[in-house]
Scaffold this motif. Structure first.
Motif, mmCIF file in Angstrom:
data_model
loop_
_atom_site.group_PDB
_atom_site.id
_atom_site.type_symbol
_atom_site.label_atom_id
_atom_site.label_comp_id
_atom_site.label_asym_id
_atom_site.label_seq_id
_atom_site.Cartn_x
_atom_site.Cartn_y
_atom_site.Cartn_z
ATOM 1 N N SER A 139 -12.423 -17.367 0.310
ATOM 2 C CA SER A 139 -11.968 -17.863 1.614
ATOM 3 C C SER A 139 -11.333 -16.753 2.440
ATOM 4 C CB SER A 139 -10.962 -19.003 1.428
ATOM 5 O OG SER A 139 -11.587 -20.116 0.848
ATOM 6 N N LEU A 140 -10.528 -15.925 1.786
ATOM 7 C CA LEU A 140 -9.891 -14.810 2.489
ATOM 8 C C LEU A 140 -10.922 -13.776 2.938
ATOM 9 C CD1 LEU A 140 -6.770 -14.500 0.216
ATOM 10 C CD2 LEU A 140 -6.735 -15.036 2.667
ATOM 11 N N CYS A 141 -11.891 -13.501 2.087
ATOM 12 C CA CYS A 141 -12.950 -12.558 2.460
ATOM 13 C C CYS A 141 -13.745 -13.080 3.653
ATOM 14 C CB CYS A 141 -13.882 -12.290 1.283
ATOM 15 S SG CYS A 141 -13.141 -11.228 0.023
ATOM 16 N N ALA A 142 -14.017 -14.370 3.682
ATOM 17 C CA ALA A 142 -14.737 -14.963 4.815
ATOM 18 C C ALA A 142 -13.902 -14.843 6.093
ATOM 19 C CB ALA A 142 -15.066 -16.423 4.522
ATOM 20 N N ALA A 143 -12.607 -15.136 5.986
ATOM 21 C CA ALA A 143 -11.730 -15.080 7.161
ATOM 22 C C ALA A 143 -11.532 -13.652 7.666
ATOM 23 C CB ALA A 143 -10.373 -15.700 6.821
ATOM 24 N N LEU A 144 -11.554 -12.693 6.751
ATOM 25 C CA LEU A 144 -11.305 -11.296 7.110
ATOM 26 C C LEU A 144 -12.589 -10.474 7.250
ATOM 27 C CD1 LEU A 144 -8.299 -10.742 4.693
ATOM 28 C CD2 LEU A 144 -8.180 -10.817 7.196
ATOM 29 N N ASP A 145 -13.725 -11.099 6.964
ATOM 30 C CA ASP A 145 -15.024 -10.426 7.025
ATOM 31 C C ASP A 145 -15.007 -9.148 6.187
ATOM 32 O OD1 ASP A 145 -17.691 -10.022 7.773
ATOM 33 O OD2 ASP A 145 -17.120 -8.828 9.512
ATOM 34 N N CYS A 146 -14.730 -9.333 4.887
ATOM 35 C CA CYS A 146 -14.633 -8.183 3.986
ATOM 36 C C CYS A 146 -15.114 -8.558 2.596
ATOM 37 C CB CYS A 146 -13.189 -7.672 3.946
ATOM 38 S SG CYS A 146 -12.025 -8.820 3.169
ATOM 39 N N GLN A 147 -15.064 -7.618 1.682
ATOM 40 C CA GLN A 147 -15.424 -7.810 0.285
ATOM 41 C C GLN A 147 -14.146 -7.835 -0.565
ATOM 42 O OE1 GLN A 147 -18.602 -8.210 -1.140
ATOM 43 N NE2 GLN A 147 -19.107 -8.552 1.014
ATOM 44 N N PRO A 148 -14.198 -8.452 -1.774
ATOM 45 C CA PRO A 148 -13.009 -8.511 -2.618
ATOM 46 C C PRO A 148 -12.355 -7.150 -2.870
ATOM 47 C CG PRO A 148 -14.658 -9.977 -3.483
ATOM 48 C CD PRO A 148 -15.314 -9.206 -2.364
ATOM 49 N N GLY A 149 -13.146 -6.109 -3.036
ATOM 50 C CA GLY A 149 -12.582 -4.776 -3.261
ATOM 51 C C GLY A 149 -11.787 -4.243 -2.086
ATOM 52 N N ASP A 150 -11.992 -4.835 -0.913
ATOM 53 C CA ASP A 150 -11.240 -4.422 0.273
ATOM 54 C C ASP A 150 -9.831 -4.988 0.285
ATOM 55 O OD1 ASP A 150 -13.547 -3.138 1.238
ATOM 56 O OD2 ASP A 150 -14.198 -4.927 2.340
ATOM 57 N N ILE A 151 -9.587 -6.031 -0.526
ATOM 58 C CA ILE A 151 -8.287 -6.709 -0.469
ATOM 59 C C ILE A 151 -7.557 -6.774 -1.801
ATOM 60 C CG2 ILE A 151 -8.892 -8.078 1.558
ATOM 61 C CD1 ILE A 151 -9.411 -10.470 -0.310
ATOM 62 N N LEU A 152 -8.228 -6.399 -2.893
ATOM 63 C CA LEU A 152 -7.610 -6.462 -4.216
ATOM 64 C C LEU A 152 -7.524 -5.076 -4.835
ATOM 65 C CD1 LEU A 152 -9.672 -9.424 -5.697
ATOM 66 C CD2 LEU A 152 -7.464 -9.557 -4.557
ATOM 67 N N GLU A 153 -6.478 -4.858 -5.615
ATOM 68 C CA GLU A 153 -6.339 -3.591 -6.328
ATOM 69 C C GLU A 153 -5.825 -3.870 -7.734
ATOM 70 O OE1 GLU A 153 -3.998 0.679 -5.959
ATOM 71 O OE2 GLU A 153 -3.677 -0.848 -4.449
ATOM 72 N N TYR A 154 -6.495 -3.304 -8.716
ATOM 73 C CA TYR A 154 -6.076 -3.421 -10.111
ATOM 74 C C TYR A 154 -5.171 -2.246 -10.455
ATOM 75 C CZ TYR A 154 -6.189 -3.083 -15.166
ATOM 76 O OH TYR A 154 -5.825 -2.974 -16.478
ATOM 77 N N VAL A 155 -4.021 -2.561 -11.047
ATOM 78 C CA VAL A 155 -3.080 -1.524 -11.469
ATOM 79 C C VAL A 155 -2.861 -1.675 -12.975
ATOM 80 C CG1 VAL A 155 -0.763 -0.584 -11.165
ATOM 81 C CG2 VAL A 155 -1.949 -1.585 -9.213
ATOM 82 N N PRO A 156 -3.256 -0.656 -13.769
ATOM 83 C CA PRO A 156 -3.053 -0.724 -15.224
ATOM 84 C C PRO A 156 -1.569 -0.809 -15.591
ATOM 85 C CG PRO A 156 -4.492 1.108 -14.631
ATOM 86 C CD PRO A 156 -3.914 0.568 -13.358
ATOM 87 N N ASP A 157 -1.289 -1.356 -16.769
ATOM 88 C CA ASP A 157 0.088 -1.492 -17.245
ATOM 89 C C ASP A 157 0.864 -0.179 -17.192
ATOM 90 O OD1 ASP A 157 0.294 -4.182 -17.743
ATOM 91 O OD2 ASP A 157 -0.260 -4.027 -19.851
ATOM 92 N N GLU A 158 0.215 0.923 -17.574
ATOM 93 C CA GLU A 158 0.909 2.212 -17.614
ATOM 94 C C GLU A 158 1.471 2.586 -16.235
ATOM 95 O OE1 GLU A 158 -2.793 2.500 -18.495
ATOM 96 O OE2 GLU A 158 -2.006 1.324 -20.146
ATOM 97 N N MET A 159 0.694 2.325 -15.195
ATOM 98 C CA MET A 159 1.159 2.646 -13.839
ATOM 99 C C MET A 159 2.291 1.722 -13.428
ATOM 100 S SD MET A 159 -2.336 3.605 -11.790
ATOM 101 C CE MET A 159 -1.441 4.134 -10.334
ATOM 102 N N MET A 160 2.206 0.445 -13.801
ATOM 103 C CA MET A 160 3.264 -0.512 -13.478
ATOM 104 C C MET A 160 4.567 -0.095 -14.151
ATOM 105 S SD MET A 160 1.955 -2.893 -11.509
ATOM 106 C CE MET A 160 3.084 -4.240 -11.634
ATOM 107 N N GLN A 161 4.492 0.337 -15.425
ATOM 108 C CA GLN A 161 5.683 0.780 -16.144
ATOM 109 C C GLN A 161 6.284 2.008 -15.509
ATOM 110 O OE1 GLN A 161 4.220 1.148 -20.148
ATOM 111 N NE2 GLN A 161 4.510 -1.010 -20.597
ATOM 112 N N ARG A 162 5.444 2.977 -15.094
ATOM 113 C CA ARG A 162 5.940 4.190 -14.445
ATOM 114 C C ARG A 162 6.641 3.868 -13.135
ATOM 115 N NH1 ARG A 162 0.846 7.185 -14.054
ATOM 116 N NH2 ARG A 162 0.091 6.481 -16.030
ATOM 117 N N ASP A 163 6.045 2.954 -12.353
ATOM 118 C CA ASP A 163 6.653 2.578 -11.074
ATOM 119 C C ASP A 163 7.995 1.888 -11.292
ATOM 120 O OD1 ASP A 163 4.526 3.633 -9.728
ATOM 121 O OD2 ASP A 163 3.577 1.712 -9.275
ATOM 122 N N ASN A 164 8.109 1.059 -12.335
ATOM 123 C CA ASN A 164 9.341 0.359 -12.621
ATOM 124 C C ASN A 164 10.437 1.296 -13.126
ATOM 125 O OD1 ASN A 164 8.337 -2.112 -11.821
ATOM 126 N ND2 ASN A 164 7.671 -2.667 -13.887
#
Length: 78
Positions: A51-76
């Motif tokens: 629904s969001l992709c339709a409203a924004l005229d984009c693909q899922p990769g344009d709005i989602l980002e995967y962050v591995p656990d290691e990066m989340m731990q470093r940021d925290n």
């Protein structure tokens, strides 16, 4: 846990395209609960992503980002 999906790109795309939370509610693009999950980088359904992709005229990769656990731990730790 295998990492996390974050929605920073989605929030940026919404600003860029002028898609406000008011408009999302008014046009019933996604539910209030889904909006709350986006705010908290929680889980949302593939139907909501579509629904969001339709409203924004984009693909899922344009709005989602995967962050591995290691990066989340470093940021925290910083």
């Amino acid at each position: 846990m295998a990492g996390k999906i974050i929605y920073d790109k989605l929030r940026e795309k919404m600003k860029e395209k002028g898609l406000t939370t008011y408009k999302i509610r008014k046009e019933k693009i996604i539910s209030e609960g889904t909006l709350q999950n986006i705010r908290n980088d929680g889980r949302i359904t593939t139907d909501a992503i579509a629904s969001l992709c339709a409203a924004l005229d984009c693909q899922p990769g344009d709005i989602l980002e995967y962050v591995p656990d290691e990066m989340m731990q470093r940021d925290n730790e910083q």
